[in-house]
Enzyme design. Structure first.
Site, PDB file in Angstrom:
ATOM      1  N   SER A 245      73.242  68.034 -10.564  1.00  0.00           N
ATOM      2  CA  SER A 245      73.592  68.119  -9.147  1.00  0.00           C
ATOM      3  C   SER A 245      72.559  68.890  -8.330  1.00  0.00           C
ATOM      4  CB  SER A 245      74.981  68.768  -8.959  1.00  0.00           C
ATOM      5  OG  SER A 245      75.975  67.971  -9.549  1.00  0.00           O
TER       6      SER A 245
ATOM      7  N   GLU B  85      78.327  73.925 -11.297  1.00  0.00           N
ATOM      8  CA  GLU B  85      78.742  72.700 -10.613  1.00  0.00           C
ATOM      9  C   GLU B  85      80.269  72.622 -10.457  1.00  0.00           C
ATOM     10  OE1 GLU B  85      76.313  69.140 -11.824  1.00  0.00           O
ATOM     11  OE2 GLU B  85      75.593  70.531 -13.346  1.00  0.00           O
TER      12      GLU B  85
ATOM     13  N   SER C  11      79.635  59.423  -4.153  1.00  0.00           N
ATOM     14  CA  SER C  11      78.828  59.335  -5.372  1.00  0.00           C
ATOM     15  C   SER C  11      78.387  57.914  -5.676  1.00  0.00           C
ATOM     16  CB  SER C  11      79.609  59.896  -6.560  1.00  0.00           C
ATOM     17  OG  SER C  11      79.818  61.283  -6.413  1.00  0.00           O
TER      18      SER C  11
END
Length: 362
Positions: A191, A16, A326
């Site tokens: 993720s 990530e 986000s």
């Protein structure tokens, strides 16, 4: 008033890495510079720490799959000598900057799993977010699910596969219990990296092989049909929950591409369209999950809301994404805490927890 020197860690060895860069860029642009002096530390994919200038200077910053950290920056390590909170030059061993608190913006392994949190504890420094135990529990989906199940929190039914184990169940055993629509996930990633949705044995075996490229444990879950709703939690012992927000992906599940690559891959409904009783129940369940898993500072709790009203915790994210798209910062912005204030609170929660722990008898 003296500014706190905040060492913001980004990049890292995790799969990530790219998302960490995008999150850190957002944190650095939003931190209150009247209160804090950010010290930027980029961690490359080999795990080396590089002291950066005041700017991240990302390459391909508009492409989540290709974004990368620019080269350069003196290589440093963190001193572990008692209260000597300094960064040390690798080149000549000379002390560099002194820091007051670590702010890891590191998603996945080597950052979200308790690794950096343990480093901060050895260095006797406050660290933003969850501690060692909470980070490790939140990261490991296998252990997390067992604790939540024992605590009476709803979870998706699952099997755990271990690399090379002769005790792993067969495909037939899996589908007899979970059905033939399955999610296959590395136990210790986020993720949506390495996650596959499968519907037959060939896809299943391929997904397992991919999952084992990322972790020694792989989770195989039943497909849960329900609305995908997320709640942000903030604080230490007296944690509070944000309003719930709903993910409305274009495809059948919320993939990496939906989250980060395709700007129109999913809509975020904030607040989620829920009745008052369900909203209250979900916020309470998020805080209960937070405490069951020994979390602190911040976490995002991801739910499925089934048609019959049942709540299922899909996972928790102890260092949630902080990119411009986000959910975590967006949920708090709607709940009355704008991003700059949110970052300030997170740093102060870290300082408060450190002071409480430091006051305990050793």
């Amino acid at each position: 008033m003296k500014k706190l020197k905040v060492a913001i860690l980004f990049g890292g060895r995790s799969a990530e890495h790219q998302i960490s860069l995008l999150s850190a860029k957002n944190v650095i642009s939003s931190i209150d510079r009247e209160l804090f002096e950010p010290i930027l530390i980029g961690i490359d994919k080999a795990g080396k720490w590089h002291l950066k200038n005041d700017s991240m200077d990302l390459l391909n910053a508009d492409n989540p799959k290709l974004v990368s950290m620019s080269k350069g920056g003196a290589e440093v390590i963190l001193s572990h000598n008692g209260n000597d909170h300094r960064l040390i030059s690798v080149a000549d061993g000379t002390p560099q900057l002194e820091i007051d608190v670590i702010y890891p913006v590191l998603h996945g392994t080597f950052g979200e799993d308790g690794s950096v949190q343990g480093l901060a504890k050895l260095a006797n420094l406050p660290c933003v977010g969850c501690g060692i135990l909470g980070s490790a529990l939140g990261m490991d989906k296998d252990i997390m699910k067992k604790i939540l199940r024992d605590g009476g929190i709803g979870i998706a039914d699952f099997f755990t596969f271990r690399k090379g184990s002769a005790k792993n169940p067969s495909y037939k055993e899996v589908i007899e219990k979970l059905g033939n629509e399955l999610f296959v996930k590395p136990a210790n990633l986020g993720s949506s990296v390495g996650v596959s949705f499968v519907q037959n044995e060939e896809e299943f075996n391929k997904a397992l092989a991919e999952g084992f490229e990322y972790d020694r444990k792989v989770i195989v879950e039943e497909k849960v049909t329900g609305r995908e709703i997320e709640v942000a939690v903030l604080g230490n012992d007296n944690a509070q929950a944000s309003v719930p927000g709903e993910i409305l992906p274009k495809s059948s599940w919320y993939s990496f591409e939906n989250k980060y690559v395709d700007e129109d891959g999913a809509a975020l409904a904030i607040p989620a369209e829920l009745d008052e009783a369900t909203t209250k129940r979900m916020m309470e369940a998020a805080v209960e999950t937070y405490h069951l898993l020994e979390l602190s500072g911040m976490t995002r709790v991801d739910f499925f809301l089934k048609a019959n009203g049942e709540l299922i915790v899909n996972e928790v994210n102890t260092l949630p994404g902080f990119t411009s798209v986000s959910m975590y910062p967006k949920l708090w912005a709607y709940s009355g805490i704008p991003q700059k204030e949110l970052i300030t609170k997170l740093i102060h929660f870290a300082m408060d927890r450190f002071a409480e722990d430091d006051a305990l008898r050793n």
